[in-house]
Enzyme design. Structure first.
Site, PDB file in Angstrom:
ATOM      1  N   GLU A 284     -10.719  -2.238   5.228  1.00  3.46           N
ATOM      2  CA  GLU A 284     -11.007  -1.014   4.492  1.00  3.46           C
ATOM      3  C   GLU A 284     -12.325  -0.408   4.963  1.00  3.46           C
ATOM      4  OE1 GLU A 284      -9.609   0.009   0.293  1.00  3.46           O
ATOM      5  OE2 GLU A 284     -11.689  -0.625  -0.058  1.00  3.46           O
TER       6      GLU A 284
ATOM      7  N   HIS B   3       1.695 -24.836   8.458  1.00  4.46           N
ATOM      8  CA  HIS B   3       3.141 -24.911   8.264  1.00  4.46           C
ATOM      9  C   HIS B   3       3.766 -23.526   8.173  1.00  4.46           C
ATOM     10  CE1 HIS B   3       3.091 -29.293   7.604  1.00  4.46           C
ATOM     11  NE2 HIS B   3       1.914 -29.066   7.019  1.00  4.46           N
TER      12      HIS B   3
ATOM     13  N   LYS C  26      -2.096   8.006  -2.617  1.00  5.42           N
ATOM     14  CA  LYS C  26      -2.159   7.989  -4.079  1.00  5.42           C
ATOM     15  C   LYS C  26      -1.903   9.382  -4.658  1.00  5.42           C
ATOM     16  CE  LYS C  26      -6.215   5.857  -4.366  1.00  5.42           C
ATOM     17  NZ  LYS C  26      -7.378   5.142  -4.954  1.00  5.42           N
TER      18      LYS C  26
END
Length: 547
Positions: free
Chosen positions: A358, A389, A513
């Site tokens: 960001e 894993h 947004k």
């Protein structure tokens, strides 16, 4: 016409030096230099920074620091710590470092006593924390508060969540049982699950939002408020007893219903992802006590001082940042993995993802011109043993180059405290340490670390030459964690200077947004015709609206 910064003298020298190292394998570099670790590691307090497994030689540091000098890093550092408005697009200073100043360190900017402002809020925070932890804060029906829910998103969630979980061993017992929870998702799923197991009589909510206008946070806050009103009735004192607010917008907190004496402040010169050190860190203080929170601040402040004062050849943030420049811009590696080998640090990769991407995920420089060089790499990661894993297969035998930061405490379960009661836990930490060191060794050396590798089939061979750094902490404490986080904050700043970008704004997240507001109206049947949007979105909306 825009001239690329890569044409400058220092950049060209660094690029030329990079060509001289191209093709040299890390196994070769270690084989030819028995003192490589001694030359390529540095110490600061509780942190050992080993960068001997990076694809560099000692002279590389000189070229990198020449570039830092040419790009004006010293001047930019001075501007940062002088409180100048280096966040140029928002005309703001970036003074998160001031949040961890000791009280005797006078700091005035534009005639304002910054140290006084900060410590007034710390004192207010201390009183609230003491009252809650002592069991003296009661709900509207007289019950002692036993559960605190932090409602925030982004920097108002990731930092407090990460540190609270990381410092589980540092939690001090409170007079009253106190559990700290977090809710951030706008779909309400986290909050819904939490509320199902909480009592409205003994639950306190912290509404954390710098602007107090973030829709994710306010929606969750409204749901919490309705839950309390539904369960307890709209009684007098409900908001006073069950809500605290942390924001730079005091008027909006008051308008929402949070009384002034339940409000804590932060300031425009604190970016959201840098706000952990402010009252946004209230959940941390509630969990580990104010003494522990102040130790967190002390560790960060000491790293600030190291960054400001240490010669660059010994300066951890400068070296960490410039080595990242080397990997991104000279070696062309565009992925970076954060790999903590301690389950308490499971949220650290998420925190650093936001801090780095960001901040430095930009393609326009400070002058508004598009850059023609790579900036922030993709940052990702997981707790090392789990990651082994999941994606270590790609790190060891895939086609992508990835740089890695291994982060691990040397000591976990101290003998006097744990050995007699739980020797198996000591053995487990030793296992984690062994895996951390072994994985970084194999990533660097490849087949050179495997006896008889030449006889193995291709699918069992290891190419190695994957650069990594190891940050070895003495222990994971509030002090060492504070220093570690500040180290990465300053690393991000160093890299932003070299790339000539503003790390303190985040315009890239805003437009989506805004478009979402129009899309919400369409979902609720109040918006324009679906033909006004693109074909894909229209098709998806049509499917949603059909039910």
């Amino acid at each position: 016409m825009h001239t690329s910064k890569l044409q400058s003298e220092a950049w060209q020298a660094l690029l030329s030096h990079g060509e001289s190292l191209r093709g040299k394998h890390l196994a070769e570099l270690f084989a030819h230099d028995a003192q490589r670790f001694q030359r390529l590691h540095r110490l600061f307090g509780p942190i050992l920074f080993d960068f001997s497994k990076q694809s560099i030689e000692e002279p590389t540091l000189g070229y990198l620091l020449d570039l830092a000098r040419e790009q004006g890093l010293a001047k930019c550092m001075d501007a940062l710590f002088a409180g100048e408005r280096i966040n140029s697009s928002e005309n703001r200073a970036a003074m998160h470092w001031a949040l961890r100043l000791p009280p005797e360190r006078v700091c005035e900017v534009d005639g304002e006593d910054i140290t006084g402002l900060v410590h007034a809020q710390l004192l207010r925070m201390d009183k609230i924390v003491t009252k809650i932890r002592a069991g003296q804060w009661r709900g509207a029906t007289g019950e002692v508060i036993t559960d605190v829910v932090n409602i925030g998103v982004g920097g108002s969630d990731l930092g407090p969540l990460m540190v609270t979980q990381a410092l589980t061993d540092s939690r001090l017992p409170a007079a009253a049982e106190l559990n700290v929870h977090f809710a951030s998702t706008m779909d309400g799923s986290q909050l819904s699950q939490l509320l199902g197991g909480l009592s409205p009589h003994s639950t306190l909510f912290i509404i954390s939002s710098k602007s107090f206008s973030t829709i994710d946070t306010l929606t969750n806050a409204a749901t919490a408020r309705h839950w309390l009103e539904r369960e307890l009735g709209e009684r007098v004192g409900l908001l006073n007893c069950h809500f605290l607010g942390v924001s730079s917008a005091a008027g909006k907190m008051t308008e929402w219903g949070i009384p002034e004496y339940n409000q804590m402040r932060l300031w425009d010169w604190v970016g959201g992802r840098y706000s952990l050190w402010s009252a946004i860190g209230l959940p941390v203080a509630l969990s580990i006590g104010m003494h522990g929170f102040r130790e967190l601040l002390r560790g960060a402040h000491d790293m600030d001082e190291h960054f400001r004062e240490a010669p660059w050849e010994q300066n951890l943030p400068v070296l960490l940042g410039m080595i990242g420049i080397w990997n991104t811009n000279i070696l062309g590696i565009n992925a970076h993995a954060i790999l903590p080998y301690d389950g308490r640090l499971k949220e650290l990769p998420n925190y650093f993802e936001q801090l780095e991407m960001e901040s430095n995920g930009k393609s326009v420089n400070r002058s508004g011109e598009p850059v023609d060089y790579a900036t922030c790499p993709i940052v990702w990661g997981n707790v090392g043993p789990n990651a082994q894993h999941a994606f270590y297969q790609l790190l060891h035998q895939g086609t992508e180059a990835v740089t890695c930061d291994f982060i691990v405490p040397a000591r976990r379960y101290l003998e006097a405290q744990h050995d007699e009661a739980a020797p198996e836990l000591v053995a487990q930490h030793e296992l984690a340490l062994a895996n951390c060191l072994a994985q970084s060794r194999l990533l660097a050396l490849g087949d050179a670390a495997v006896e008889g590798a030449e006889a193995l089939p291709p699918n069992k061979r290891y190419r190695g030459n994957q650069p990594s750094s190891t940050l070895l902490l003495n222990e994971l404490t509030p002090y060492s964690l504070g220093a570690l986080i500040a180290l990465y904050e300053h690393k991000v700043f160093v890299q932003s200077v070299i790339w000539d970008i503003n790390p303190f704004d985040q315009w890239g997240v805003e437009m989506g947004k805004k478009i979402a507001v129009d899309t919400l109206e369409q979902i609720r049947g109040q918006g324009a015709d679906l033909a006004s949007t693109d074909g894909s979105t229209a098709g998806l909306l049509e499917r949603i609206l059909r039910g």
